[in-house]
Design an enzyme around this catalytic site. Structure first.
Site, PDB file in Angstrom:
ATOM      1  CD1 TRP A 212     -39.771 -21.711 -28.199  1.00  0.00           C
ATOM      2  CD2 TRP A 212     -38.716 -23.369 -28.908  1.00  0.00           C
ATOM      3  NE1 TRP A 212     -38.762 -21.646 -27.627  1.00  0.00           N
ATOM      4  CE2 TRP A 212     -37.774 -22.481 -28.200  1.00  0.00           C
ATOM      5  CE3 TRP A 212     -37.886 -24.244 -29.735  1.00  0.00           C
ATOM      6  CZ2 TRP A 212     -36.240 -22.924 -27.723  1.00  0.00           C
ATOM      7  CZ3 TRP A 212     -36.826 -24.883 -29.291  1.00  0.00           C
ATOM      8  CH2 TRP A 212     -36.085 -24.130 -28.468  1.00  0.00           C
ATOM      9  CG  MET A 213     -42.709 -23.788 -22.861  1.00  0.00           C
ATOM     10  SD  MET A 213     -43.434 -24.981 -21.796  1.00  0.00           S
ATOM     11  CE  MET A 213     -45.072 -24.473 -21.597  1.00  0.00           C
TER      12      MET A 213
ATOM     13  CG  ASP B  64     -36.446 -18.534 -20.716  1.00  0.00           C
ATOM     14  OD1 ASP B  64     -35.968 -19.356 -20.998  1.00  0.00           O
ATOM     15  OD2 ASP B  64     -35.977 -17.425 -20.511  1.00  0.00           O
TER      16      ASP B  64
ATOM     17  CD1 TRP C 116     -36.085 -19.221 -28.910  1.00  0.00           C
ATOM     18  CD2 TRP C 116     -35.490 -17.829 -30.613  1.00  0.00           C
ATOM     19  NE1 TRP C 116     -35.959 -17.590 -28.544  1.00  0.00           N
ATOM     20  CE2 TRP C 116     -35.544 -17.158 -29.581  1.00  0.00           C
ATOM     21  CE3 TRP C 116     -34.972 -17.744 -31.856  1.00  0.00           C
ATOM     22  CZ2 TRP C 116     -35.131 -15.733 -29.826  1.00  0.00           C
ATOM     23  CZ3 TRP C 116     -34.608 -16.506 -32.196  1.00  0.00           C
ATOM     24  CH2 TRP C 116     -34.665 -15.333 -31.139  1.00  0.00           C
TER      25      TRP C 116
ATOM     26  CB  SER D  86     -37.866 -13.831 -19.930  1.00  0.00           C
ATOM     27  OG  SER D  86     -37.633 -15.130 -20.744  1.00  0.00           O
TER      28      SER D  86
ATOM     29  CD  GLU E 143     -30.026 -15.565 -20.977  1.00  0.00           C
ATOM     30  OE1 GLU E 143     -30.425 -15.127 -21.670  1.00  0.00           O
ATOM     31  OE2 GLU E 143     -30.091 -16.915 -20.942  1.00  0.00           O
TER      32      GLU E 143
ATOM     33  CD1 TRP F 204     -30.945 -21.604 -23.486  1.00  0.00           C
ATOM     34  CD2 TRP F 204     -31.831 -22.009 -25.589  1.00  0.00           C
ATOM     35  NE1 TRP F 204     -32.014 -20.784 -23.414  1.00  0.00           N
ATOM     36  CE2 TRP F 204     -32.690 -20.746 -24.569  1.00  0.00           C
ATOM     37  CE3 TRP F 204     -32.404 -22.068 -26.597  1.00  0.00           C
ATOM     38  CZ2 TRP F 204     -33.794 -20.163 -25.305  1.00  0.00           C
ATOM     39  CZ3 TRP F 204     -33.574 -21.229 -27.014  1.00  0.00           C
ATOM     40  CH2 TRP F 204     -34.238 -20.545 -26.332  1.00  0.00           C
TER      41      TRP F 204
END
Length: 499
Positions: A48-49, A51, A75, A116, A229, A306
């Site tokens: 998973w990737m 930000d 995730w 992040s 964010e 998302w």
């Protein structure tokens, strides 16, 4: 239970990193380099990737870190993946940089990790500043630091957390630190929310370890989400203008915004005069920028969102980044995003379509232009088109015409659209942006197609639309079309694109 020594903590982190790297190595063996795998974008080797983190130009190379779960294509507890490049085109994956290992970034359930953050060069040391997140912990989110002298292996600071709590209780989130230097002093912005208003908090430091809270740099006017964010605040242009990029939560279709204005470094107040959506596509989130050796401000974003369907997950991977984009600021405070010049090195075998009129209610097949990895630059002339005309391109068309992604412009409405209704698997939906013709009446559509992605730059980056698409592998056609009136194509340049 006795407290672990600093040496034991460092050893545990190294072990967690090694476990993650071994798991990733095994997962890579089962990844097929076809299907929805992108050809010239940065994506994870497996797993998973999300930000982009820690974007930095360091020792003559571009480094990109990213939120990563190497064990599955979903995730999970966040690690920091790592890749580097000399040219923003060819990327080399490096060992995982960070893994959860401490009480401030690891826990008993899945809701924890090295969330992040950003990267800076501190006296030659590559330094990462990130959020440690642990569900159920009080406080749940803190700011942390890790360093590397070789740009590969990282050690978490014994001073962590460097900011142990939000400045006041009752907030919504306290994460995603972005750090930069100005006049020899370090500054940090952190995403936050309170009382239904998204905010950016600002701190300052002389050594990256002891931070002084300056206050709320900027906040929502009540219409821009309840938590901001991934903030990124930076100077842009020749004057003292600054740009704040945010990813507001709970703002409907708007997932990213930029605000332009003036920053007072003494008070930490950012007075913004212009606010606008950053990208008008569905699949663009959590962008971050860096300044390179040429002084360019370059941005990458997460090319997913998302809650969307993610068809590539069944193949053992998920997520990709946009192409690198150079940012410039117009005199009116609006932002321009253009693909970096280095991407032209990927072009192979140019095809050219000369000026022609596309009759109303017609579709023109371009037999010489086919593929799943393409760059297209189409220039249409609205002055030579009917006032009611809707014109554009059909991309990734199947032979029977049942599958395609439509890129259109309405002359009457001045509206640019990308329609995924017939694009294949995954999400459907129509992305829209208002785009005025250029002074000569032209509409310039610059597209990058890469198997399961489509990035559109309109009128030299005035607007961008970024979407993931999931067509069948044999849907390779490109067509022109016009509806409700004839359209005038001035020119179309096309290249196959590959590493």
């Amino acid at each position: 239970m006795s407290q672990r020594t600093d040496s034991e903590k460092s050893q545990l982190h190294m072990e967690r990193v090694e476990q993650a790297n071994q798991a990733l190595e095994q997962a890579v063996k089962s990844i097929a380099e076809d299907g929805y795998r992108l050809g010239y974008h940065l994506m994870p080797p497996a797993g998973w990737m999300n930000d982009p983190n820690g974007l930095i130009y360091w020792n003559g190379e571009y480094h990109v870190f990213y939120q990563h779960f190497p064990y599955e294509s979903k995730w999970g507890p966040m690690h920091w993946g790592h890749a580097k490049s000399k040219d923003l085109v060819h990327w080399e994956h490096l060992p995982i940089a960070l893994a959860p290992s401490e009480d401030y970034d690891s826990g008993e359930t899945g809701g924890y990790g090295c969330w992040s953050g950003s990267a800076v060069d501190y006296n030659g040391v590559l330094t990462l500043v990130y959020t440690g997140h642990v569900d159920g912990r009080t406080p749940m989110e803190v700011q942390c630091l890790a360093t590397s002298t070789d740009g590969v292996a990282f050690n978490k600071s014994v001073a962590n957390p460097i900011i142990g709590a939000a400045p006041e209780e009752g907030g919504f989130g306290f994460r995603d630190p972005k750090v930069w230097q100005h006049d020899g002093q370090w500054y940090m912005v952190v995403g936050y929310g309170k009382d239904g208003l998204g905010k950016v908090l600002m701190y300052t430091s002389s050594d990256l370890l002891t931070w002084r809270y300056l206050g709320v740099a900027a906040e929502s006017d009540g219409t821009m989400g309840d938590m901001w964010e991934c903030p990124d605040l930076f100077p842009l242009g020749d004057g003292d203008d600054h740009v704040l990029v945010i990813s507001p939560m709970n703002m409907g279709a708007t997932k990213t915004m930029y605000l332009t204005g003036k920053l007072n470094y003494e008070t930490g107040k950012f007075d913004y005069r212009y606010a606008e959506r950053l990208d008008d596509g569905f699949d663009f989130y959590a962008p971050q920028t860096l300044v390179d050796g040429l002084g360019r401000r370059i941005l990458l974003g997460w090319m997913n969102i998302w809650g969307a369907q993610m068809p590539e997950q069944v193949d053992g991977w998920m997520g990709a980044f946009t192409l690198p984009r150079e940012l410039t600021l117009a005199e009116d405070g609006t932002l321009r995003m253009q693909p970096v010049a280095e991407l032209a090195a990927l072009r192979k075998g140019r095809e050219f379509v000369d000026r022609q009129v596309i009759p109303a209610e017609s579709i023109v097949s371009l037999a010489a232009i086919q593929g799943d990895q393409l760059e297209l630059i189409a220039v249409f002339n609205t002055k030579g088109s009917s006032e009611e005309a809707v014109f554009g391109l059909l991309i990734r068309c199947s032979e029977d015409g049942s599958e395609y992604t439509e890129v259109s412009y309405s002359v009457a409405e001045h509206t640019l659209r990308v329609d995924r209704t017939r694009a294949g698997a995954g999400e459907a939906g129509v992305s829209e942006a208002q785009v005025e013709p250029m002074e000569d009446g032209s509409i310039k559509l610059h597209l990058f197609v890469d198997r399961s992605s489509l990035e559109l730059f309109a009128n030299n980056g005035v607007k961008t639309i970024t979407n993931r698409i999931y067509p069948n592998g044999d849907s390779l056609g490109v067509k022109l079309f016009a509806r409700h009136g004839e359209a005038c194509l001035e020119s179309l340049d096309a290249w196959k694109v590959s590493l």
